[in-house]
Design a protein around this motif. Structure first.
Motif, PDB file in Angstrom:
ATOM      1  N   ASN A  37     -11.226  16.347   7.426  1.00 34.19           N
ATOM      2  CA  ASN A  37      -9.466  16.101   7.657  1.00 34.19           C
ATOM      3  C   ASN A  37      -9.528  14.906   6.681  1.00 34.19           C
ATOM      4  OD1 ASN A  37      -8.955  17.907   9.362  1.00 34.19           O
ATOM      5  ND2 ASN A  37     -10.019  16.912  10.964  1.00 34.19           N
ATOM      6  N   ALA A  38     -10.383  13.890   6.575  1.00 39.91           N
ATOM      7  CA  ALA A  38      -9.918  12.577   5.884  1.00 39.91           C
ATOM      8  C   ALA A  38      -9.999  13.065   4.246  1.00 39.91           C
ATOM      9  CB  ALA A  38     -11.186  11.470   5.954  1.00 39.91           C
ATOM     10  N   LEU A  39     -10.818  14.100   4.044  1.00 38.42           N
ATOM     11  CA  LEU A  39     -10.438  14.468   2.455  1.00 38.42           C
ATOM     12  C   LEU A  39      -9.378  15.057   2.099  1.00 38.42           C
ATOM     13  CD1 LEU A  39     -11.854  14.835  -0.395  1.00 38.42           C
ATOM     14  CD2 LEU A  39     -13.267  16.705   0.653  1.00 38.42           C
ATOM     15  N   GLY A  40      -9.112  16.056   3.348  1.00 37.73           N
ATOM     16  CA  GLY A  40      -7.721  16.740   2.888  1.00 37.73           C
ATOM     17  C   GLY A  40      -6.394  15.727   2.954  1.00 37.73           C
ATOM     18  N   LYS A  41      -6.471  14.908   3.775  1.00 36.47           N
ATOM     19  CA  LYS A  41      -5.492  13.745   3.585  1.00 36.47           C
ATOM     20  C   LYS A  41      -5.540  12.982   2.326  1.00 36.47           C
ATOM     21  CE  LYS A  41      -3.251   9.957   5.708  1.00 36.47           C
ATOM     22  NZ  LYS A  41      -3.085   9.064   4.348  1.00 36.47           N
ATOM     23  N   ALA A  42      -6.679  12.669   1.949  1.00 37.67           N
ATOM     24  CA  ALA A  42      -6.816  12.012   0.374  1.00 37.67           C
ATOM     25  C   ALA A  42      -6.244  12.835  -0.767  1.00 37.67           C
ATOM     26  CB  ALA A  42      -8.360  11.753   0.280  1.00 37.67           C
ATOM     27  N   LEU A  43      -6.417  14.401  -0.653  1.00 38.66           N
ATOM     28  CA  LEU A  43      -6.148  15.350  -1.494  1.00 38.66           C
ATOM     29  C   LEU A  43      -4.476  15.161  -1.470  1.00 38.66           C
ATOM     30  CD1 LEU A  43      -6.763  17.396  -3.760  1.00 38.66           C
ATOM     31  CD2 LEU A  43      -6.885  19.005  -2.113  1.00 38.66           C
ATOM     32  N   GLN A  44      -4.015  15.274  -0.195  1.00 42.23           N
ATOM     33  CA  GLN A  44      -2.293  15.180  -0.325  1.00 42.23           C
ATOM     34  C   GLN A  44      -1.960  14.226  -0.852  1.00 42.23           C
ATOM     35  OE1 GLN A  44      -1.719  15.950   3.874  1.00 42.23           O
ATOM     36  NE2 GLN A  44      -1.824  18.161   3.849  1.00 42.23           N
ATOM     37  N   ASP A  45      -2.560  12.874  -0.518  1.00 40.10           N
ATOM     38  CA  ASP A  45      -1.763  11.651  -1.119  1.00 40.10           C
ATOM     39  C   ASP A  45      -2.046  11.386  -2.565  1.00 40.10           C
ATOM     40  OD1 ASP A  45      -1.543  10.872   1.531  1.00 40.10           O
ATOM     41  OD2 ASP A  45      -3.348   9.578   1.646  1.00 40.10           O
ATOM     42  N   ILE A  51     -13.240  21.932   2.220  1.00 40.48           N
ATOM     43  CA  ILE A  51     -12.921  21.331   3.406  1.00 40.48           C
ATOM     44  C   ILE A  51     -12.868  22.371   4.403  1.00 40.48           C
ATOM     45  CG2 ILE A  51     -10.648  20.684   4.531  1.00 40.48           C
ATOM     46  CD1 ILE A  51      -9.969  19.355   1.875  1.00 40.48           C
ATOM     47  N   GLU A  52     -12.581  23.701   4.220  1.00 43.35           N
ATOM     48  CA  GLU A  52     -12.405  24.812   5.023  1.00 43.35           C
ATOM     49  C   GLU A  52     -14.055  25.247   5.687  1.00 43.35           C
ATOM     50  OE1 GLU A  52     -10.773  28.265   3.031  1.00 43.35           O
ATOM     51  OE2 GLU A  52      -8.991  26.973   2.792  1.00 43.35           O
ATOM     52  N   ARG A  53     -14.887  24.926   4.711  1.00 46.87           N
ATOM     53  CA  ARG A  53     -16.229  25.156   5.215  1.00 46.87           C
ATOM     54  C   ARG A  53     -16.598  23.994   6.209  1.00 46.87           C
ATOM     55  NH1 ARG A  53     -19.591  24.881   0.381  1.00 46.87           N
ATOM     56  NH2 ARG A  53     -21.287  25.342   1.986  1.00 46.87           N
ATOM     57  N   ALA A  54     -16.388  22.892   5.824  1.00 50.57           N
ATOM     58  CA  ALA A  54     -16.924  21.627   6.542  1.00 50.57           C
ATOM     59  C   ALA A  54     -16.204  21.536   7.796  1.00 50.57           C
ATOM     60  CB  ALA A  54     -16.687  20.338   5.879  1.00 50.57           C
ATOM     61  N   ILE A  55     -14.996  21.936   7.894  1.00 55.14           N
ATOM     62  CA  ILE A  55     -13.969  21.728   9.286  1.00 55.14           C
ATOM     63  C   ILE A  55     -14.727  22.423  10.154  1.00 55.14           C
ATOM     64  CG2 ILE A  55     -12.180  23.479   8.908  1.00 55.14           C
ATOM     65  CD1 ILE A  55     -10.412  20.907   9.362  1.00 55.14           C
ATOM     66  N   GLN A  56     -15.256  23.432  10.102  1.00 57.43           N
ATOM     67  CA  GLN A  56     -15.932  24.375  11.136  1.00 57.43           C
ATOM     68  C   GLN A  56     -17.489  23.561  11.651  1.00 57.43           C
ATOM     69  OE1 GLN A  56     -14.640  27.109  11.608  1.00 57.43           O
ATOM     70  NE2 GLN A  56     -13.091  26.772   9.831  1.00 57.43           N
ATOM     71  N   MET A  57     -17.792  22.636  11.016  1.00 57.68           N
ATOM     72  CA  MET A  57     -19.162  21.858  11.582  1.00 57.68           C
ATOM     73  C   MET A  57     -18.489  20.311  12.097  1.00 57.68           C
ATOM     74  SD  MET A  57     -21.487  22.494   8.293  1.00 57.68           S
ATOM     75  CE  MET A  57     -22.901  22.362   9.280  1.00 57.68           C
ATOM     76  N   PRO A  58     -18.967  20.380  13.566  1.00 58.36           N
ATOM     77  CA  PRO A  58     -18.393  19.170  14.350  1.00 58.36           C
ATOM     78  C   PRO A  58     -18.885  17.995  13.543  1.00 58.36           C
ATOM     79  CG  PRO A  58     -19.474  20.721  15.836  1.00 58.36           C
ATOM     80  CD  PRO A  58     -19.706  21.370  14.256  1.00 58.36           C
ATOM     81  N   ASP A  59     -20.113  18.021  12.944  1.00 60.30           N
ATOM     82  CA  ASP A  59     -20.327  16.555  12.325  1.00 60.30           C
ATOM     83  C   ASP A  59     -19.789  16.228  11.229  1.00 60.30           C
ATOM     84  OD1 ASP A  59     -22.397  16.459  14.228  1.00 60.30           O
ATOM     85  OD2 ASP A  59     -24.261  17.009  12.955  1.00 60.30           O
ATOM     86  N   LEU A  60     -19.016  17.151  10.699  1.00 56.03           N
ATOM     87  CA  LEU A  60     -18.383  17.063   9.267  1.00 56.03           C
ATOM     88  C   LEU A  60     -16.855  17.258   9.346  1.00 56.03           C
ATOM     89  CD1 LEU A  60     -20.747  18.972   6.771  1.00 56.03           C
ATOM     90  CD2 LEU A  60     -20.586  16.513   7.453  1.00 56.03           C
TER      91      LEU A  60
END
Length: 607
Positions: free
Chosen positions: A506-514, A492-501
């Protein structure tokens, strides 16, 4: 369309398998040797497996009262596989192995699973031999495991019984010491077994000169009663034909008899059997019972057998994945060539325009993209798990321990997720074909039938779900789940730096929290019955989170690759998974978090 570019991308560009060559065990290997193994397996699968996939489906195994008859093509394929050295691919040079990384072995075996999973590639034989290498005596390794690795003999696992099914605590097969000198047999403490085993794949055939059955049984106590539960289960080597300490056949048949062949929906090329042990059809040395040799310590059988079962579960996941992939490739080819319908324009459909190929229709693209996201994502997951196996066996101590625990958590997903969603891919492949897909003129109906087994064997969906929520996410105070979360967060930390990803990250981060919140909510009362009532929806949500993570990580690798149609396709499959699949988690986790009792509390009469 070839599978090879996808395998090469995942193996080398994403997982960077060549880095394993820096380790002492794999130092003799290079990209060239890895490619040579893949080339060989791809060729054998293309020549000896794929052309006969329909043949072994229609010419089912036959039993003439003495032996099982299989098509010659199956004999030829098994011989070619054994001669390739793949049965011992990961073993030491000293015993004839290639010391290949398991990552490469798994990738190479994918070609056989896609070409004809029904013919098989020796998964059970290798798993049987690997178990003996881990838990057997030096003599058992030399006599039994090495002859399996060479392809001279084959192996099975005999767990289930007609009256017990998946409930191993109810195993009733008995093993009693064979004479006063039973402990002095050089092949291991010698016992006599009596009982019945059901659903034994490759339990009887003439493909090899001997079959090594690994059998779970209970040793009666002093009162003659079988010990209750799974703690009383022991493991035994029960060869079809008796052998001496040099591995030579003695000429005596062991008292293992084929009671019948199971006639299956799919996987018809592999015999599936009911075996009777010690019924007296083949009396041995003037006494009743099949001769078996104890593996490990009494009462430790299930612990030993899990060595093979966990390996088999990753193999089942790969089989499910590649059946899905076979259907995807077939339906993609069909969609590119089947003309039907016309595009809808501002004025509606123009009947004077030429027909469109069905791949031009948005809904067909949806079905194809769903298949691609399921199957390529599942292949990445299986190879990632294979890479963890290599880390567990050859990594530094801390990394090896992390890999062990991650595998504990991921194994239920690696088995169950492809067996559900790559089966759905096969259903979509039939749909793409329309009515033709429902006929035997096209291969997709067979792929679906073959794949339907994978949700059942090596632990049903329900068992995998209870293992995940009831044991794996809790073990070692939840450390395995924490390690997985760390890896997901790193992606997530790597992907969040890329506008396309970034949005996907963020969606994956929420899924993990859920998932984390649902895990806690399920166990809030500490009542296992309440927590596990919705274990399968939990498994589905957990699996989708893992696959979203895998896809996002693959997308990061794809982003760094040159522009190509393959790159565009991978990124589209990732977007599809996040847009169409990940949102399904809400409904699954809702019933888990509420500990919903709709199903559990419904009285039998209400059905």
């Amino acid at each position: 369309m070839s599978l090879r570019p996808t395998v090469d991308f995942l193996l080398h560009h994403w997982l960077q398998a060549e880095q394993l060559n820096q380790r002492e065990r794999f130092a003799d290997h290079s990209r060239e040797t890895f490619d040579a193994v893949l080339d060989t397996c791809e060729r054998i699968a293309r020549e000896k497996y794929a052309p006969f996939n329909r043949l072994v489906d229609t010419q089912e195994p036959q039993f003439d009262g003495e032996r099982v008859i299989l098509p010659q093509a199956t004999h030829d394929a098994q011989k070619a596989y054994a001669e390739s050295g793949m049965l011992s691919a990961a073993q030491d040079y000293a015993i004839g192995g290639m010391q290949l990384p398991y990552t490469v072995e798994a990738a190479a075996n994918a070609f056989f699973a896609m070409a004809s999973v029904s013919i098989g590639s020796g998964m059970l034989t290798t798993g049987n031999a690997n178990l003996l290498m881990a838990h057997g005596t030096e003599t058992q390794k030399r006599v039994f495991a090495l002859n399996e690795f060479s392809g001279r003999w084959s192996g099975t696992m005999c767990l289930s019984e007609p009256q017990a099914g998946s409930s191993l605590s109810d195993v009733a097969t008995r093993a009693v010491p064979d004479g006063e000198d039973f402990e002095s047999d050089p092949l291991g403490p010698r016992f006599r077994l009596k009982g019945n085993k059901m659903w034994i794949s490759a339990g009887e055939h003439e493909l090899t000169e001997n079959i090594v059955h690994l059998v779970l049984a209970k040793i009666p106590g002093p009162d003659g009663q079988l010990p209750p539960g799974v703690k009383g289960i022991s493991l035994f080597i029960v060869p079809k034909k008796l052998v001496d300490t040099e591995g030579a056949l003695t000429g005596e048949r062991n008292d293992v008899a084929l009671a019948g062949l199971n006639h299956k929906c799919g996987w018809r090329g592999t015999t599936n059997t009911l075996l009777n042990f010690g019924e007296g059809k083949y009396p041995v040395r003037g006494a009743a019972g099949a001769i078996g040799y104890l593996v490990g310590q009494p009462g430790e059988g299930l612990r030993c057998m899990f060595h093979m079962m966990n390996e088999a579960r990753i193999g089942v996941g790969m089989a499910a994945t590649m059946l899905g992939m076979a259907g995807y490739h077939a339906s993609l080819d069909y969609a590119k060539n089947r003309p039907q319908g016309r595009p809808v324009g501002p004025e509606g459909k123009d009947p004077n325009r030429p027909q469109s190929r069905i791949i031009e229709h948005a809904d067909v693209k949806r079905m194809l993209l769903a298949q691609k996201s399921y199957c390529e994502g599942a292949l990445a997951l299986e190879l990632y798990c294979a890479r963890l196996v290599d880390e567990q066996h050859t990594g530094a101590p801390e990394a090896a321990d992390e890999a062990r625990l991650l595998l504990e958590v991921l194994t239920p997903i690696a088995k169950s997720w492809p067996s559900e969603w790559c089966l759905e891919a096969n259903s979509l492949a039939i749909q793409v074909h329309g009515g033709y897909g429902y006929t035997r003129d096209f291969p997709v109906e067979q792929y679906w039938r073959d794949n339907r087994l994978n949700m059942i064997h090596e632990g049903t969906h329900g068992i995998q779900a209870m293992d995940l929520l009831g044991r794996k996410v809790l073990m070692e105070n939840g450390r395995g789940l924490q390690l997985l979360a760390q890896r997901i967060n790193a992606t997530i930390e790597r992907a969040i730096q890329m506008p396309d990803l970034a949005a996907h990250a963020n969606a994956l981060g929420k899924a993990l929290q859920d998932v984390g919140a649902a895990t806690k909510a399920a166990w809030a009362t500490g009542n296992p019955a309440e927590a596990l009532a919705n274990a399968v929806p939990y498994l589905q949500a957990f699996g989708h989170t893992v696959l979203a993570w895998i896809w996002l990580d693959v997308a990061l690798a794809a982003h760094s690759a040159p522009e190509s149609a393959a790159r565009t396709g991978r990124l589209a499959a990732m977007r599809f998974f996040f847009h169409y699949e990940l949102p399904k988690m809400g409904a699954w986790l809702g019933v888990v978090s509420r500990r919903d009792a709709t199903c559990a509390d419904l009285p039998e009469a209400a059905f």
